[in-house]
Design an enzyme around this catalytic site. Structure first.
Site, short mmCIF file in Angstrom:
data_model
loop_
_atom_site.label_atom_id
_atom_site.label_comp_id
_atom_site.label_asym_id
_atom_site.label_seq_id
_atom_site.Cartn_x
_atom_site.Cartn_y
_atom_site.Cartn_z
N TYR A 158 4.06 6.32 10.07
CA TYR A 158 3.21 5.18 9.64
C TYR A 158 4.05 4.08 8.98
O TYR A 158 3.86 2.90 9.25
CB TYR A 158 2.12 5.68 8.69
CG TYR A 158 1.00 4.68 8.50
CD1 TYR A 158 0.05 4.47 9.49
CD2 TYR A 158 0.89 3.94 7.33
CE1 TYR A 158 -0.96 3.54 9.33
CE2 TYR A 158 -0.12 3.01 7.15
CZ TYR A 158 -1.05 2.81 8.16
OH TYR A 158 -2.05 1.88 8.00
N TYR B 170 -9.27 5.19 7.32
CA TYR B 170 -9.44 5.52 8.74
C TYR B 170 -10.48 6.63 8.80
O TYR B 170 -10.23 7.74 8.32
CB TYR B 170 -8.13 6.01 9.35
CG TYR B 170 -7.03 4.97 9.49
CD1 TYR B 170 -6.20 4.63 8.43
CD2 TYR B 170 -6.81 4.33 10.71
CE1 TYR B 170 -5.18 3.70 8.57
CE2 TYR B 170 -5.79 3.39 10.87
CZ TYR B 170 -4.99 3.08 9.80
OH TYR B 170 -3.98 2.15 9.95
N HIS C 217 0.84 -1.20 0.00
CA HIS C 217 0.00 0.00 0.00
C HIS C 217 0.87 1.24 0.00
O HIS C 217 1.76 1.39 0.84
CB HIS C 217 -0.91 0.00 1.24
CG HIS C 217 -2.01 -1.02 1.15
ND1 HIS C 217 -3.29 -0.76 1.57
CD2 HIS C 217 -2.03 -2.27 0.65
CE1 HIS C 217 -4.04 -1.83 1.34
NE2 HIS C 217 -3.29 -2.77 0.79
N PRO D 146 -4.19 -0.03 18.67
CA PRO D 146 -3.87 -0.50 17.32
C PRO D 146 -4.01 0.55 16.20
O PRO D 146 -3.63 0.27 15.06
CB PRO D 146 -4.86 -1.65 17.10
CG PRO D 146 -5.95 -1.43 18.07
CD PRO D 146 -5.38 -0.71 19.23
N LYS E 133 1.26 -0.39 15.10
CA LYS E 133 2.67 -0.42 15.50
C LYS E 133 3.09 -1.63 16.34
O LYS E 133 4.29 -1.91 16.46
CB LYS E 133 3.01 0.85 16.30
CG LYS E 133 3.07 2.10 15.46
CD LYS E 133 4.38 2.20 14.71
CE LYS E 133 4.33 3.11 13.53
NZ LYS E 133 3.97 2.46 12.25
P1 RFL Z 1 2.03 -11.89 21.42
O1 RFL Z 1 1.66 -11.93 19.98
O2 RFL Z 1 0.97 -11.62 22.41
O3 RFL Z 1 2.73 -13.28 21.72
C1 RFL Z 1 2.99 -13.70 23.03
C2 RFL Z 1 2.99 -15.20 23.07
O4 RFL Z 1 3.32 -15.63 24.38
C3 RFL Z 1 2.46 -16.69 24.74
N1 RFL Z 1 2.37 -16.78 26.22
C4 RFL Z 1 3.07 -17.68 26.92
N2 RFL Z 1 3.93 -18.63 26.56
C5 RFL Z 1 4.46 -19.41 27.53
N3 RFL Z 1 4.14 -19.27 28.84
C6 RFL Z 1 3.27 -18.34 29.25
N4 RFL Z 1 2.93 -18.25 30.54
C7 RFL Z 1 2.70 -17.47 28.28
N5 RFL Z 1 1.80 -16.46 28.32
C8 RFL Z 1 1.62 -16.04 27.07
C9 RFL Z 1 1.13 -16.34 24.08
O5 RFL Z 1 0.31 -17.49 23.92
C10 RFL Z 1 1.61 -15.77 22.74
O6 RFL Z 1 1.72 -16.77 21.74
O7 RFL Z 1 3.20 -10.82 21.69
P2 RFL Z 1 4.41 -10.32 20.75
O8 RFL Z 1 5.18 -11.47 20.18
O9 RFL Z 1 5.10 -9.30 21.56
O10 RFL Z 1 3.70 -9.61 19.51
C11 RFL Z 1 2.95 -8.44 19.67
C12 RFL Z 1 1.82 -8.39 18.63
O11 RFL Z 1 1.08 -9.60 18.70
C13 RFL Z 1 0.88 -7.20 18.86
O12 RFL Z 1 1.60 -6.07 19.26
C14 RFL Z 1 0.06 -6.86 17.58
O13 RFL Z 1 -0.89 -7.86 17.31
C15 RFL Z 1 -0.62 -5.50 17.73
N6 RFL Z 1 -1.46 -5.16 16.57
C16 RFL Z 1 -0.90 -4.64 15.42
N7 RFL Z 1 0.44 -4.50 15.32
C17 RFL Z 1 0.98 -4.05 14.15
O14 RFL Z 1 2.23 -3.90 14.09
N8 RFL Z 1 0.22 -3.77 13.03
C18 RFL Z 1 -1.14 -3.90 13.07
O15 RFL Z 1 -1.79 -3.69 12.05
C19 RFL Z 1 -1.75 -4.32 14.29
N9 RFL Z 1 -3.09 -4.48 14.38
C20 RFL Z 1 -2.85 -5.34 16.64
C21 RFL Z 1 -3.66 -4.97 15.51
C22 RFL Z 1 -3.46 -5.87 17.77
C23 RFL Z 1 -4.83 -6.02 17.82
N10 RFL Z 1 -5.42 -6.54 18.97
C24 RFL Z 1 -5.91 -7.85 18.99
C25 RFL Z 1 -5.20 -5.85 20.20
C26 RFL Z 1 -5.03 -5.13 15.55
C27 RFL Z 1 -5.63 -5.62 16.72
C28 RFL Z 1 -7.12 -5.73 16.74
C1 PHB Z 2 -5.64 -4.64 10.40
O1 PHB Z 2 -5.78 -4.84 9.19
O2 PHB Z 2 -5.84 -5.53 11.24
C2 PHB Z 2 -5.25 -3.29 10.89
C3 PHB Z 2 -5.00 -2.29 9.97
C4 PHB Z 2 -4.63 -1.02 10.42
C5 PHB Z 2 -4.54 -0.77 11.77
C6 PHB Z 2 -4.78 -1.79 12.70
C7 PHB Z 2 -5.14 -3.05 12.25
O3 PHB Z 2 -4.20 0.47 12.20
#
Ligand code: RFL
Ligand code: PHB
Length: 394
Positions: free
Chosen positions: A387, A203, A72, A295, A299
């Protein structure tokens, strides 16, 4: 069991760290509380910064992302019934973001680790951390949730276990400072079976609340609505979701939202959170274990990947030459980027959501901010460079 680096958590942080260490000849074992099927099936992030994409390509795990991801060059900010494009590519001298789902990144990294002989122990229980202030820290856990008790001895522990994991609470309270803000809104996220409604992410700031149109593939789309974080998903029928999306995304030029069957829906709360320092003795926190961003700036995953690049480089220097300086500066190095990403995520969240406690004056100020960022090249450039991701600082 013994390894050089014991990693807790097989999310993007833990898996990428294990991959980067392997490429530098450093051994690691990952322990993960969920099953492989669960982690490969959890829908979360979608937007990868240029730096994350470059790292995946440079380290040989970007093949499928380059074939199946979507590149994008801009985003749309929509308010007062009109769309305004921010040309991210032009404003950042050729950078772009890639839309490729987090669980696909996870699948690619697990595949690469297992093919290279890496060890990931899934479905563990009762994880605890010990002797962090010695040169031989340990992780204890049970296999298969409540099976046999195991001890993993290592030189270092990487706490990559997300916001709710046991690593961060293992840092004594007296050395840990936590900063937190909870937002009075959450996101209702849906996955739908339909073609894309827009070639780029939208957005939208609307009187009724924020809405986001994102994508996953030519057949599957991802969309979000601002809702009360305490709301029950059972209150959101498909008809109600479509009604809100149509209202919040409507434009004066008759843009149309393409509907399709909703195949998944859930509500997530939003917070900003930082733990300082991100290290204690031989324990290093990375990703959501150390910090959370709302989110809106996309980031979280990207910050997790940036942290583990800093950690892998510092561990490499330690094992190659005994140098401890980069390990000692790990937290300080990461936090410079973390706070800038926290600022950007808070800024995007504040600018785009409807704040029900806002006075009419504050609402006008919010619209003025949107007018400014979409009409001033200087302001749009600042948004664009954040971004696509700020450059790595070592
Ligand atoms: P994770 O992905 O939470 O992974 C942690 C892992 O640790 C495990 N765990 C354990 N393992 C062993 N023993 C225990 N006691 C444990 N407790 C937990 C868990 O099962 C899991 O597998 O953390 P990590 O690796 O730091 O990664 C972070 C990302 O997952 C998170 O920041 C992103 O998903 C945030 N996020 C976005 N980030 C982006 O860079 N771009 C995006 O577009 C974006 N969109 C989003 C998002 C997060 C969202 N939610 C669900 C809040 C959109 C949404 C809706
Ligand atoms: C997504 O596609 O899940 C998404 C896209 C943009 C954002 C957060 C999540 O800022």
């Amino acid at each position: 069991m013994r390894t050089q680096v014991g990693i807790i958590g097989a999310g993007p942080a833990g898996l990428m760290l294990s991959h980067l260490l392997h490429l530098r000849g450093i051994e690691s074992i990952i322990i993960e509380s969920r099953t492989r099927e669960e982690i490969e099936g959890t829908i979360r992030a979608g937007v990868l910064e240029q730096g994350t994409v470059d790292l995946m390509n440079e380290t040989g795990v970007g093949g499928r992302m380059m074939r199946e991801g979507h590149f994008h060059h801009g985003i749309e900010l929509r308010f007062n019934g009109r769309g305004h494009r921010i040309d991210v590519h032009e404003l950042t001298e050729g950078k772009r973001v890639t839309v490729y789902a987090q669980h696909e990144v996870i699948k690619d990294l697990i595949d690469a680790r297992l093919k290279a002989g890496g060890e990931i122990v899934f479905h563990v229980g009762e994880v605890s951390l010990h002797d962090l202030d010695t040169s031989s820290p340990k992780i204890r856990f049970r296999t298969n949730k409540n099976g046999e008790c195991q001890e993993l001895r290592c030189d270092f522990i990487a706490g990559c276990d997300g916001f709710h994991g046991p690593s961060r609470p293992s840092i004594p309270g007296r050395v840990r400072k936590e900063y937190q803000k909870r937002y009075p809104f959450g996101w209702l996220g849906i996955l739908i079976e339909a073609p894309p409604s827009s070639p780029e992410l939208i957005y939208a700031n609307h009187e009724r609340g924020f809405a986001l149109v994102s994508t996953r593939s030519p057949e599957i789309q991802r969309m979000y609505l601002q809702v009360d974080p305490q709301d029950d998903i059972a209150n959101w029928s498909d008809d109600r979701i479509w009604f809100e999306l149509h209202e919040r995304l409507s434009t004066r030029d008759g843009w149309t939202l393409i509907e399709g069957p909703i195949i998944q829906k859930n509500i997530v709360a939003m917070r900003s959170f930082v733990c300082e320092p991100m290290q204690y003795g031989r324990l290093f926190l990375a990703g959501d274990a150390a910090h959370i961003v709302p989110p809106t700036g996309a980031k979280g995953l990207n910050l997790a990947v940036a942290d583990v690049q800093v950690l892998a480089r510092a561990l490499d220097a330690f094992y190659k030459s005994g140098k401890t300086e980069w390990l000692e500066r790990y937290s300080e190095t990461c936090l410079r980027r973390v706070w800038k990403a926290e600022r950007f995520s808070w800024y995007m969240t504040s600018m785009l959501h409807r704040h029900h406690d806002h006075s009419p004056l504050e609402r006008q100020l919010q619209l003025a901010e949107l007018e400014y960022v979409t009409s001033s090249r200087a302001a749009a450039t600042s948004l664009a460079e954040n971004y696509v991701g700020l450059p790595m600082e070592w």
